[in-house]
Design a protein around this motif. Structure first.
Motif, short mmCIF file in Angstrom:
data_model
loop_
_atom_site.label_atom_id
_atom_site.label_comp_id
_atom_site.label_asym_id
_atom_site.label_seq_id
_atom_site.Cartn_x
_atom_site.Cartn_y
_atom_site.Cartn_z
N GLU B 200 0.82 -1.21 0.00
CA GLU B 200 0.00 0.00 0.00
C GLU B 200 0.86 1.26 0.00
O GLU B 200 0.55 2.24 -0.66
N ARG B 205 1.28 0.47 -8.73
CA ARG B 205 0.32 -0.54 -9.14
C ARG B 205 0.82 -1.87 -8.61
O ARG B 205 2.02 -2.06 -8.38
N GLU B 216 -5.70 -10.32 -9.56
CA GLU B 216 -6.23 -8.98 -9.77
C GLU B 216 -5.05 -8.03 -9.89
O GLU B 216 -4.01 -8.26 -9.30
N GLY B 218 -3.93 -3.66 -10.41
CA GLY B 218 -4.34 -2.27 -10.49
C GLY B 218 -3.68 -1.46 -9.39
O GLY B 218 -2.80 -1.95 -8.69
N THR B 219 -4.12 -0.19 -9.24
CA THR B 219 -3.63 0.61 -8.12
C THR B 219 -4.31 0.09 -6.85
O THR B 219 -5.31 -0.64 -6.91
N ASP B 221 -6.12 1.72 -4.75
CA ASP B 221 -7.50 2.21 -4.70
C ASP B 221 -8.41 1.41 -5.62
O ASP B 221 -9.52 1.06 -5.25
N GLU B 222 -7.91 1.16 -6.81
CA GLU B 222 -8.72 0.38 -7.77
C GLU B 222 -9.05 -1.00 -7.21
O GLU B 222 -10.18 -1.46 -7.29
N LEU B 223 -8.03 -1.63 -6.64
CA LEU B 223 -8.23 -2.99 -6.15
C LEU B 223 -9.27 -3.02 -5.04
O LEU B 223 -10.09 -3.93 -4.96
N SER B 225 -11.63 -0.49 -4.26
CA SER B 225 -12.97 0.03 -4.56
C SER B 225 -13.71 -0.86 -5.55
O SER B 225 -14.94 -0.84 -5.62
N LYS B 226 -12.96 -1.66 -6.30
CA LYS B 226 -13.60 -2.58 -7.24
C LYS B 226 -14.45 -3.60 -6.47
O LYS B 226 -15.48 -4.04 -6.95
N ARG B 227 -14.01 -3.96 -5.28
CA ARG B 227 -14.70 -5.00 -4.53
C ARG B 227 -15.51 -4.46 -3.37
O ARG B 227 -16.50 -5.06 -2.98
N HIS B 229 -17.39 -1.29 -1.82
CA HIS B 229 -17.92 0.07 -1.72
C HIS B 229 -18.22 0.35 -0.28
O HIS B 229 -18.46 1.46 0.12
#
Lengths: 364, 311
Positions: B200, B205, B216, B218-219, B221-223, B225-227, B229
């Motif tokens: 972190e 990335r 999986e 990504g960044t 945040d992407e990792l 927020s993708k899962r 919310h």
């Protein structure tokens, strides 16, 4: 080239700073030499065995014999000249004195002041046994001093003759053998740090740099050659200075065989490193290889006296040929195999081991 | 320093596979690493991270797939690559009897172009130990030395395999600063780790790996927020409350519970906590160490693999 030398220097530094390794390569052979040297030297006071050949058989020659016996420094073995020479060749007597026919008459003439040349006694010594030769002449000198009564010109003079004895005194035989043994250890023991470096991923880390494998192997060869040569200087130096071993042969040839032997055993070390997965197993494998070689190469037990099976093994192992070559070159030891054959066998082992290691050695 | 132009990737991996006997160490991996990026491979031990990195470094031959590093096809041109990359291996036991300066100088001799030893010692804060043999270095100092050796040739791309494993928190933070410094000086970094926090803090990335696959990418945040919310409400596990009961609380999306703790992922923290406190009070219980937090990479990993990523 800079990488090759930098790595060689790094290896040597690591080696010198590892006291255990240093002890095994430098002190261990010396301890052996001193131990065996003192045991077999038998403390300077022991008697000389003198072959006594009386071809004259007069009261004068008997008187001379008694003078030698009275000196207390020698033990006389009375025999014929041929037998005495045979005994000296195989080491039963250290030196021979021959009283030639006509000795009595010449001495009598000399004592009466009517003689010409003084009477001569022949003294056989082996020049490769310099300590012994000195002792013999010391005894001969003191006995003849009594016989001559300080008269000038002397009545009896020694006439020096030399023969080459096959049977070297133990320490002369042992020093080149020990050098062979040390060269073997320097080579085979290379397996242990090599396997350790692989285990500790040092070889892998080096593989991630532009360093080439030949540079890695080359630095290992250079370092081991250097250690072997330093060992040779120390071992030979101690043999010469402390035990009066007389080096008869060519020094470049000694260096050549030390170098060839180091390379052959280093290649064998690489073979060990090819099959040993861990440092411990490399340790075990080097022991399994070096101990039989140590005992079957003729260093401690003569090869002729071995049972057939062991003699066959002795004929195969490289240390037999390295030690044999070193004994021949350094102290004129009896040949087990001609020098060229020793060289050929060592080159053969070098090539064979290099081939196996080239195929089997794993870098990671 | 030549950097790939126009953002074309420094590392490009497609369909990479590697098998050791019965073990499929890498089972089809694809990823790109952009210039000046810190890219992380995150996963537990045995996930295939080290194998992947060693293939990129030219230390192992892949079974299949394409690997290009700094524009060089690794399976053909590893020798051309080696002067341009820096490598720090997972276990860095290097020449125990040599001093720090000696080891650095040794490695400098391997390269046509290298940075002065004094500069590296300064940069990695090894000045006090420059004449110490490496065997007496602490774990943190040894790792810093390993990084110094990776920087000897002033490389464009630096591989760091588990650089902080076994370090105490202070040593770990100092190494993190170092890695961020590499990025600031224009280098690209690929690192592997099994520490969430490290990933972190450091990684622009990252790819989450398990069983030789990338699950999986990504960044951070992407990792997350993708899962997720939702936010998570956590408290120490109470044996008296069943997972079904917790799942039935208002606004709870999902529940993760193990022997130690319970995580309630919720769309409305206030509603969920209110209902939880009511429930526990009725039963005469008290939720200990009650806390509210955002989902973390740990949650992502847990969700992806069904198990926690711990040492």
């Amino acid at each position: 080239m800079t990488a090759l030398f930098a790595l060689t220097v790094a290896n040597i530094k690591s080696y010198v700073r590892d006291r255990a390794a240093l002890f095994w390569t430098l002190a261990f052979p010396l301890i052996f030499i001193f131990m065996f040297g003192f045991i077999f030297q038998g403390g300077g006071g022991s008697e000389l065995n003198l072959g006594w050949v009386d071809a004259d058989g007069t009261p004068a020659s008997t008187q001379l014999r008694d003078a030698f016996t009275a000196s207390g420094a020698v033990k006389l073995v009375e025999t014929s000249e041929d037998d005495a020479l045979a005994q000296m060749r195989n080491g039963k007597v250290d030196s021979i004195i021959v009283v030639q026919k006509g000795y009595g008459a010449t001495v009598a003439a000399g004592a009466a002041g009517t003689g010409g040349a003084p009477a001569a006694i022949t003294v056989y010594t082996d020049p490769s046994r310099s300590n012994l030769t000195a002792s013999v002449y010391q005894v001969v000198g003191s006995v003849l001093g009594v016989v001559n009564l300080g008269g000038r010109p002397p009545i009896v003079v020694p006439e020096a003759k030399t023969i080459q004895t096959e049977n070297l005194n133990f320490i002369s035989y042992f020093v080149p053998s020990m050098l062979g043994l040390s060269v073997m250890q320097v080579g085979i023991f290379a397996a242990i740090p090599l396997v350790a470096d692989r285990e500790k991923l040092i070889l892998k880390r080096l593989a991630a740099t532009p360093l080439r494998r030949w540079q890695l192997v080359g630095s290992n060869v250079l370092m081991r050659l250097l250690i072997a040569l330093v060992q040779a200087v120390i071992i030979v130096g101690v043999g010469v200075l402390a035990f009066g071993v007389h080096i008869t042969g060519s020094l470049p040839l000694v260096v050549g065989f030390v170098a060839l032997g180091s390379m052959a055993f280093l290649a064998l070390g690489y073979v060990v490193a090819s099959f040993a997965g861990t440092e411990d197993s490399a340790n075990g494998m080097t022991s399994v290889i070096q101990f039989p070689m140590m005992f079957l190469s003729g260093t401690f037990f003569p090869i002729d006296q071995m049972p057939d099976v062991l003699r066959t093994i002795a004929r195969i192992i490289p240390l037999t040929y390295l030690s044999d070559a070193l004994r021949q070159v350094m102290v004129g030891g009896a040949a087990f195999a001609p020098l060229w054959l020793c060289a050929v066998v060592l080159v053969g082992w070098l090539v064979a081991c290099f081939g196996v290691a080239a195929v089997k050695f794993r870098w990671q | 320093m030549t950097v790939a132009i126009g953002g074309s990737p420094v590392i490009r991996v497609r369909g990479l596979t590697k098998r050791y006997g019965d073990v499929q160490a890498v089972a089809g991996v694809d990823f790109d690493v952009a210039p000046r990026e810190i890219f992380g491979l995150l996963g537990p031990n045995g996930a295939g991270k080290t194998t992947t990195v060693e293939i990129l470094e030219g230390l192992r031959a892949p079974d299949g797939g394409e690997v290009s590093v700094l524009g060089v096809d690794v399976s053909r041109g590893a020798d051309a690559l080696k002067p341009r990359i820096g490598v720090s291996l997972q276990t860095a036991a290097l020449y125990p009897k040599l001093t720090v300066t000696e080891v650095i100088d040794l490695f400098r001799s391997f390269y046509a172009r290298s940075r002065p030893a004094a500069e590296l010692i300064e940069a990695l804060d090894l000045g006090e130990r420059r004449n110490a043999q490496t065997r007496v270095l602490s774990g943190g100092q040894r790792q810093r030395l390993a990084v110094a050796l990776a920087l000897v040739n002033d490389p464009e791309l630096v591989f760091l395999d588990e650089p902080t494993t076994g370090l105490d928190p202070a040593a770990r933070r100092s190494l993190w600063d170092l890695v961020l410094g590499l990025k600031a000086s224009g280098r690209t970094v690929l690192l592997t780790t099994h520490y969430m926090e490290e990933a972190e803090v450091l990684c622009d990335r990252l790819a989450i790996m398990d069983h030789g696959r990338i699950l999986e990418m990504g960044t951070v945040d992407e990792l997350i927020s993708k899962r997720f919310h939702e936010r998570a409400v956590r408290f120490d596990r109470l044996e008296e409350l069943s997972v079904d009961e917790l799942q039935a609380l208002p606004e709870v999306v999902s529940v993760k519970a193990d022997a130690r703790e319970v995580l309630l992922y919720t769309r409305d923290v206030a509603a969920t906590i209110g209902a939880l406190l009511d429930l526990t009070e009725q039963r005469g219980l008290e939720p200990k160490n009650l806390a509210i937090r955002r989902a973390t990479l740990e949650d992502v990993f847990l969700d992806l693999t069904g198990r926690a990523l711990r040492d």
